[in-house]
Design a protein around this motif. Structure first.
Motif, PDB file in Angstrom:
ATOM      1  N   SER A  42      45.569  49.422  37.606  1.00 21.02           N
ATOM      2  CA  SER A  42      44.795  50.431  37.262  1.00 21.02           C
ATOM      3  C   SER A  42      45.404  51.644  37.147  1.00 21.02           C
ATOM      4  O   SER A  42      45.967  51.932  37.950  1.00 21.02           O
ATOM      5  CB  SER A  42      43.369  50.364  37.710  1.00 21.02           C
ATOM      6  OG  SER A  42      43.189  50.788  38.929  1.00 21.02           O
ATOM      7  N   LYS A  43      44.616  52.667  36.358  1.00 13.90           N
ATOM      8  CA  LYS A  43      45.406  54.001  36.371  1.00 13.90           C
ATOM      9  C   LYS A  43      44.736  54.819  37.680  1.00 13.90           C
ATOM     10  O   LYS A  43      45.525  55.529  38.271  1.00 13.90           O
ATOM     11  CB  LYS A  43      44.821  54.768  35.458  1.00 13.90           C
ATOM     12  CG  LYS A  43      45.107  56.266  35.216  1.00 13.90           C
ATOM     13  CD  LYS A  43      44.737  57.033  33.837  1.00 13.90           C
ATOM     14  CE  LYS A  43      45.350  58.241  33.607  1.00 13.90           C
ATOM     15  NZ  LYS A  43      44.931  59.050  32.508  1.00 13.90           N
ATOM     16  N   SER A  44      43.627  54.353  38.220  1.00 12.51           N
ATOM     17  CA  SER A  44      43.115  55.010  39.351  1.00 12.51           C
ATOM     18  C   SER A  44      43.969  54.562  40.652  1.00 12.51           C
ATOM     19  O   SER A  44      44.182  55.466  41.515  1.00 12.51           O
ATOM     20  CB  SER A  44      41.815  54.784  39.482  1.00 12.51           C
ATOM     21  OG  SER A  44      41.487  53.023  39.728  1.00 12.51           O
ATOM     22  N   LEU A  45      44.491  53.350  40.625  1.00  9.37           N
ATOM     23  CA  LEU A  45      45.080  52.732  41.553  1.00  9.37           C
ATOM     24  C   LEU A  45      46.680  53.244  41.576  1.00  9.37           C
ATOM     25  O   LEU A  45      47.241  53.813  42.862  1.00  9.37           O
ATOM     26  CB  LEU A  45      45.155  51.280  41.824  1.00  9.37           C
ATOM     27  CG  LEU A  45      43.960  50.584  42.297  1.00  9.37           C
ATOM     28  CD1 LEU A  45      44.165  49.243  42.542  1.00  9.37           C
ATOM     29  CD2 LEU A  45      43.973  50.930  44.038  1.00  9.37           C
ATOM     30  N   ARG A  46      47.099  53.651  40.540  1.00  3.53           N
ATOM     31  CA  ARG A  46      48.297  54.253  40.477  1.00  3.53           C
ATOM     32  C   ARG A  46      48.460  55.605  40.817  1.00  3.53           C
ATOM     33  O   ARG A  46      49.450  55.950  41.656  1.00  3.53           O
ATOM     34  CB  ARG A  46      48.573  54.172  38.951  1.00  3.53           C
ATOM     35  CG  ARG A  46      50.353  54.518  38.538  1.00  3.53           C
ATOM     36  CD  ARG A  46      50.419  54.755  37.197  1.00  3.53           C
ATOM     37  NE  ARG A  46      49.506  55.691  36.666  1.00  3.53           N
ATOM     38  CZ  ARG A  46      49.247  56.020  35.114  1.00  3.53           C
ATOM     39  NH1 ARG A  46      50.055  55.358  34.315  1.00  3.53           N
ATOM     40  NH2 ARG A  46      48.553  56.964  34.717  1.00  3.53           N
TER      41      ARG A  46
END
Length: 386
Positions: A42-46
């Motif tokens: 996900s973008k948040s984890l990235r």
């Protein structure tokens, strides 16, 4: 069987709802290679994995567990490799430009060309006070010590800064070892007719930006000719590996920067071409790489010594032969999340107006992660030793 997209999204949502300290505690227990795979969830984890603060905290956390990889570099890499620190490789090209390379992210980043680079030594460390990575450059003038110089480059800036502290003596190997916030180098005793070690090693404190001394066990000073001493980072601690000619090994660990303790002593059963060897750390202990002294064999033998408590203490559990070219170069490093592109973008934001007026078609040597990496970076995606 792959997890459905909906289930993966739900799992990611639950993960990100955890308190930040618990989430980070979970992530920091994983090796860097596994965390890099989270970037694609996900973008948040990235964004979390790419955060410079997370990368720095992950390196500090890996001191408590093994997260070390061993790689075989292509022939000739030893000549340009200057240091291995914080999970990065520092390589210098013939024209004097220093570059950083992250083997896990497969990214490279050029640093500004220093004023003095001929005969210079390098080191890298993290300043926990300012939360910045720093690269050290120092030049030692053996005949005129007053002309010795040292400079520091803060990653993300576009220049080098001269510091008042200068190296007090020459070092045995230009590649120092980073531990406890300092980089350490072994030094010779120039006042002795034999090539013996000093009873102390030189270090550089990246927070104070000062050189200093660290004492070593007194018997090392008189061991020249009988053994070879190697400086390594063993699971986050500074360690001296004493390899004797009769196949005996002793490992001394610097406990909490206060005292030395002989934690391991073993006798090797495998043979190696003494004294043409190198020593490094691996996931569960140390390895000894033996190079062929003559053109009799083109093989390089790597002996792995397992130091885990659940194994036979000090007895090698692996002995591998790698069919490579002569003078193969083997290194070990702790996996790093450092996102070099971030520091490239930061450097660009801080560039002066004069640099921005340069011709657009001129090659930019500060580009990170480009496919047209210079020759000294080519082939560094060499196979990993498992």
């Amino acid at each position: 069987m792959e997890m459905p997209a909906a289930a993966m999204s739900s799992s990611n949502s639950k993960l990100m709802k955890l308190p930040q300290d618990i989430l980070l505690n979970i992530l920091f227990r994983l090796p860097a290679r596994s965390l890099l795979q989270f970037r694609y969830v996900s973008k948040s984890l990235r964004n979390l994995v790419d955060d410079p603060a997370v990368a720095a905290m992950h390196i500090a956390a890996t001191n408590d567990h093994a997260d070390v990889e061993v790689r075989v570099l292509p022939n000739g890499s030893a000549y340009c490799l200057q240091f291995v620190s914080c999970g990065l490789l520092g390589l210098k090209c013939p024209e004097g430009t220093l570059g950083l390379y992250n083997p896990l992210r497969v990214e490279s980043l050029w640093l500004p060309k220093p004023e003095i680079h001929y005969g210079a030594n390098y080191g890298m460390g993290f300043d926990y006070v300012t939360s910045t990575y720093k690269i050290l450059l120092f030049y030692i003038n053996e005949y005129y010590p007053s002309n010795s110089k040292a400079s520091v480059h803060v990653l993300g800036t576009s220049s080098w800064r001269r510091i008042h502290s200068v190296p007090p003596c020459e070092v045995i190997s230009p590649s120092g070892k980073y531990a406890y916030g300092n980089t350490y180098w072994l030094t010779y005793d120039n006042n002795n007719s034999k090539a013996t070690l000093k009873n102390r090693m030189m270090h550089f404190d990246f927070e104070k930006e000062e050189f200093g001394w660290t004492t070593i066990p007194s018997h090392f000073k008189n061991s020249a000719g009988e053994s070879r001493v190697f400086l390594i980072n063993l699971k986050g601690s500074l360690a001296l590996v004493d390899v004797f000619a009769e196949k005996k090994i002793e490992i001394w660990v610097h406990k909490e920067k206060k005292h030395w303790s002989k934690d391991y002593s073993m006798t090797l059963r495998c043979t190696y071409s003494y004294p043409d060897i190198s020593v490094g750390a691996w996931e569960h202990g140390i390895y000894i790489s033996s190079m062929p002294l003559k053109s009799v064999s083109d093989k390089s033998t790597v002996l792995y010594c397992d130091l885990r408590c659940d194994s036979k203490r000090g007895e090698p559990n692996k002995c591998l032969e790698h069919e490579t070219q002569k003078n193969v170069f083997i290194i070990s490093y702790t996996g790093s999340l450092i996102y070099l592109k971030y520091y490239e973008n930061l450097r660009r934001q801080n560039k002066s107006k004069n640099l921005k007026r340069k011709r657009k078609d001129k090659k930019n040597y500060f580009d990170a992660g480009k496919s047209e990496s210079p020759k000294c970076f080519s082939g560094l995606e060499a196979r990993r030793i498992k």
